[in-house]
Scaffold this motif. Structure first.
Motif, mmCIF file in Angstrom:
data_model
loop_
_atom_site.group_PDB
_atom_site.id
_atom_site.type_symbol
_atom_site.label_atom_id
_atom_site.label_comp_id
_atom_site.label_asym_id
_atom_site.label_seq_id
_atom_site.Cartn_x
_atom_site.Cartn_y
_atom_site.Cartn_z
ATOM 1 N N VAL A 43 0.848 -1.206 0.000
ATOM 2 C CA VAL A 43 0.000 0.000 0.000
ATOM 3 C C VAL A 43 0.876 1.246 0.000
ATOM 4 O O VAL A 43 0.613 2.207 -0.742
ATOM 5 C CB VAL A 43 -0.956 -0.018 1.213
ATOM 6 N N GLU A 46 2.484 1.614 -3.422
ATOM 7 C CA GLU A 46 1.509 2.073 -4.419
ATOM 8 C C GLU A 46 1.235 3.573 -4.268
ATOM 9 O O GLU A 46 1.126 4.297 -5.264
ATOM 10 C CB GLU A 46 0.212 1.289 -4.259
ATOM 11 N N GLY A 47 1.135 4.026 -3.028
ATOM 12 C CA GLY A 47 0.927 5.457 -2.789
ATOM 13 C C GLY A 47 2.087 6.294 -3.293
ATOM 14 O O GLY A 47 1.888 7.354 -3.905
ATOM 15 N N THR A 50 1.990 6.342 -7.134
ATOM 16 C CA THR A 50 0.933 7.236 -7.633
ATOM 17 C C THR A 50 1.325 8.687 -7.442
ATOM 18 O O THR A 50 1.091 9.527 -8.329
ATOM 19 C CB THR A 50 -0.394 6.937 -6.911
ATOM 20 N N ALA A 63 -6.847 9.970 -8.484
ATOM 21 C CA ALA A 63 -6.095 8.762 -8.141
ATOM 22 C C ALA A 63 -5.090 9.051 -7.031
ATOM 23 O O ALA A 63 -4.871 8.215 -6.144
ATOM 24 C CB ALA A 63 -5.382 8.214 -9.373
ATOM 25 N N GLN A 66 -6.982 9.198 -3.724
ATOM 26 C CA GLN A 66 -7.346 7.840 -3.289
ATOM 27 C C GLN A 66 -6.133 7.096 -2.726
ATOM 28 O O GLN A 66 -6.230 6.419 -1.706
ATOM 29 C CB GLN A 66 -7.945 7.057 -4.452
ATOM 30 N N ALA A 67 -5.009 7.213 -3.395
ATOM 31 C CA ALA A 67 -3.795 6.529 -2.929
ATOM 32 C C ALA A 67 -3.334 7.098 -1.593
ATOM 33 O O ALA A 67 -2.932 6.349 -0.693
ATOM 34 C CB ALA A 67 -2.684 6.660 -3.968
ATOM 35 N N ALA A 70 -5.648 5.787 1.150
ATOM 36 C CA ALA A 70 -5.345 4.399 1.480
ATOM 37 C C ALA A 70 -4.069 4.303 2.310
ATOM 38 O O ALA A 70 -3.997 3.524 3.273
ATOM 39 C CB ALA A 70 -5.205 3.572 0.199
ATOM 40 N N THR A 71 -3.069 5.105 1.961
ATOM 41 C CA THR A 71 -1.825 5.128 2.720
ATOM 42 C C THR A 71 -2.053 5.632 4.131
ATOM 43 O O THR A 71 -1.539 5.074 5.101
ATOM 44 C CB THR A 71 -0.780 6.001 2.004
#
Length: 97
Positions: A43, A46-47, A50, A63, A66-67, A70-71
């Motif tokens: 995670v 991915e952050g 992004t 995006a 959202q990233a 989530a992070t």
């Protein structure tokens, strides 16, 4: 040897295997923790990817938001788990011996 001593030794020998840890149904605790740590790292990675793509114009702002959300959720969860573990450890230290 006294009969009571022999019975106590037999009872102890029978009870001892019950205290041995059993593996969890879904696998060992170590592999579960490892999977959670890998998911957490994924995670975060991915952050970062992004965010890097958004800085170069390769990702839209939605995006990126959202990233980042989530992070943030993953970090807050890790901090909450850490706090609970520390709290439990401190409680164990306060137990009388």
């Amino acid at each position: 040897m006294d009969v009571r001593t022999s019975l106590a030794a037999q009872s102890y020998a029978q009870a001892r295997p019950a205290t041995a840890p059993r593996p969890a149904a879904g696998g060992s605790g170590q592999s579960t923790f490892g999977a959670l740590a890998n998911d957490f790292a994924a995670v975060l990675r991915e952050g970062e990817d992004t965010a890097r793509a958004a800085m170069t114009g390769g990702a839209d702002p939605h995006a990126l938001v959202q990233a980042l959300a989530a992070t943030e959720l993953a970090v807050e969860t890790a901090v909450a788990v850490r706090d609970r573990v520390v709290e439990a450890y401190q409680e164990i230290l306060r137990m009388p011996v």
